[in-house]
Design a protein around this motif. Structure first.
Motif, PDB file in Angstrom:
ATOM      1  N   ALA A 229      38.504  44.964  39.872  1.00 48.24           N
ATOM      2  CA  ALA A 229      39.495  44.351  38.995  1.00 48.24           C
ATOM      3  C   ALA A 229      39.799  42.918  39.421  1.00 48.24           C
ATOM      4  N   GLU A 230      39.871  42.681  40.726  1.00 48.14           N
ATOM      5  CA  GLU A 230      40.120  41.320  41.200  1.00 48.14           C
ATOM      6  C   GLU A 230      38.952  40.403  40.869  1.00 48.14           C
ATOM      7  N   LEU A 231      37.704  40.954  40.954  1.00 47.25           N
ATOM      8  CA  LEU A 231      36.529  40.134  40.642  1.00 47.25           C
ATOM      9  C   LEU A 231      36.530  39.749  39.165  1.00 47.25           C
ATOM     10  N   VAL A 232      36.836  40.704  38.293  1.00 43.51           N
ATOM     11  CA  VAL A 232      36.899  40.399  36.864  1.00 43.51           C
ATOM     12  C   VAL A 232      37.986  39.373  36.576  1.00 43.51           C
ATOM     13  N   LEU A 233      39.111  39.532  37.209  1.00 39.87           N
ATOM     14  CA  LEU A 233      40.202  38.578  37.013  1.00 39.87           C
ATOM     15  C   LEU A 233      39.807  37.193  37.502  1.00 39.87           C
ATOM     16  N   SER A 234      39.109  37.115  38.625  1.00 41.16           N
ATOM     17  CA  SER A 234      38.680  35.817  39.149  1.00 41.16           C
ATOM     18  C   SER A 234      37.681  35.154  38.222  1.00 41.16           C
ATOM     19  N   ILE A 235      36.728  35.955  37.673  1.00 42.50           N
ATOM     20  CA  ILE A 235      35.731  35.384  36.760  1.00 42.50           C
ATOM     21  C   ILE A 235      36.402  34.873  35.488  1.00 42.50           C
ATOM     22  N   VAL A 236      37.306  35.657  34.938  1.00 43.36           N
ATOM     23  CA  VAL A 236      37.993  35.242  33.719  1.00 43.36           C
ATOM     24  C   VAL A 236      38.809  33.976  33.944  1.00 43.36           C
ATOM     25  N   SER A 237      39.521  33.915  35.047  1.00 37.34           N
ATOM     26  CA  SER A 237      40.338  32.727  35.329  1.00 37.34           C
ATOM     27  C   SER A 237      39.468  31.499  35.553  1.00 37.34           C
TER      28      SER A 237
END
Length: 349
Positions: A229-237
């Protein structure tokens, strides 16, 4: 004299026996043992009371001209306590209570308490509810208390300077942290992942010292950290920030290339005009066949002066001595080529 002495001794013995029975009936240490929404009157029995002793309880409002009122559920009871919650709930008032013992034909004097206020009752809460989001525990305190068929709110009794001591115990090693909060709803953040925590709360009043009871512990386990979830959030940001920067750069380029030309000030325009006139004079003096149209226009403005000079030459004395009527013709001279367009016939001079 002997019968009189015997009667006197019997009276003294009966009197002493009655006093002894009275002292044994006398209740002691009458007091309120109260928590919020649970006001209990307690007392201690006399020394060696009889087995059939009973107690009666009355109450009244402090400072009011009211008589003592018998407590319906505490008449002729054998216990050593009486629940007066229903009769002493108003936090704006103070109350008294009194107790006496009754056994056979003997009744003890009344024993009265000191004045009591519900705000002096020991502090307690119904409990707390916990919810988990990530590694953050959301705590909501339960402020409603039950008093028989009535509901009492904690903040109605303690209206000012309320605060709460929160005890956070880590289950793995029983290490406990203590945090002070001033609102009944709050978050406990930055907790360790894959750890179980147990929460209990103790109410407090900052303006005075009052005994308080902690709530029962409630435990909640924080799971392992979700890296996906943190990786997806980092990619989106990161994508959002990149697109934002590209959009700003494109807007800057468009503004740079589509920007309208700025008109020069009037002083600069006058200076440019004078400079162009000087350049026309230089080009006409050099005889360049490729003259600028503006220079040609400047020269055309000077041609009428040449025409007037030619007319003066036609009226000269030399021309007058050879009249045209006698067949004399002036020699044809080549006309200078003029860059100016010829005037149409019939146009005004």
């Amino acid at each position: 004299m002997a019968p009189s002495a015997t009667a006197l001794a019997l009276c003294v013995a009966l009197l002493l026996a009655w006093q002894t029975d009275g002292e044994s009936l006398f209740p002691t240490d009458v007091r309120f043992v109260a928590e919020i929404a649970h006001h209990l009157l307690r007392w201690e029995p006399g020394h060696n009371p009889p087995s059939d002793v009973r107690y009666e309880v009355e109450h009244r409002v402090y400072g009011k001209n009211f008589s003592w009122t018998a407590t319906p559920n505490c008449r002729n009871i054998s216990g050593l306590s009486c629940d007066l919650t229903y009769y002493t709930l108003d936090p704006a008032l103070r109350y008294y209570a009194r107790v006496r013992a009754v056994a056979r034909n003997h009744t003890s004097p009344w024993q009265r308490t000191n004045s009591f206020s519900p705000q002096e009752a020991s502090l307690r809460l119904s409990g707390q509810s916990l919810s988990l989001t990530g590694n953050t525990i959301h705590v909501q305190l339960q402020l409603l208390l039950r008093a028989g068929n009535l509901t009492v709110k904690y903040d109605d009794v303690q209206k000012h300077t309320r605060r709460y001591w929160v005890y956070i115990r880590r289950a793995q090693d029983n290490r406990t942290y203590k945090v002070l909060k001033t609102t009944p709803e709050f978050n406990i953040t930055n907790l360790f992942w894959d750890t179980e925590y147990c929460i209990s709360v103790e109410p407090d009043v900052a303006s005075r010292r009052i005994h308080a009871t902690r709530t029962d512990e409630q435990c909640v386990a924080i799971g392992r950290r979700d890296r996906s979830a943190e990786l997806v959030l980092s990619i989106v940001s990161s994508s959002f920030i990149t697109l934002l920067l590209l959009g700003l750069l494109g807007a800057l380029l468009v503004c740079t290339y589509i920007k309208k030309p700025v008109r020069p000030p009037s002083v600069l325009k006058s200076f440019i005009k004078q400079s162009s006139l000087w350049m026309e004079q230089d080009s006409s003096s050099s005889g360049s066949p490729d003259a600028d149209p503006i220079q040609q226009l400047f020269l055309c403005q000077k041609e009428p002066q040449k025409d007037s000079a030619a007319q003066r030459g036609a009226r000269s004395p030399w021309a007058q001595g050879h009249p045209q009527g006698q067949g004399w013709h002036s020699p044809a001279l080549p006309l200078p080529t003029s860059p100016c367009p010829r005037r149409a016939l019939g146009s005004s001079s």
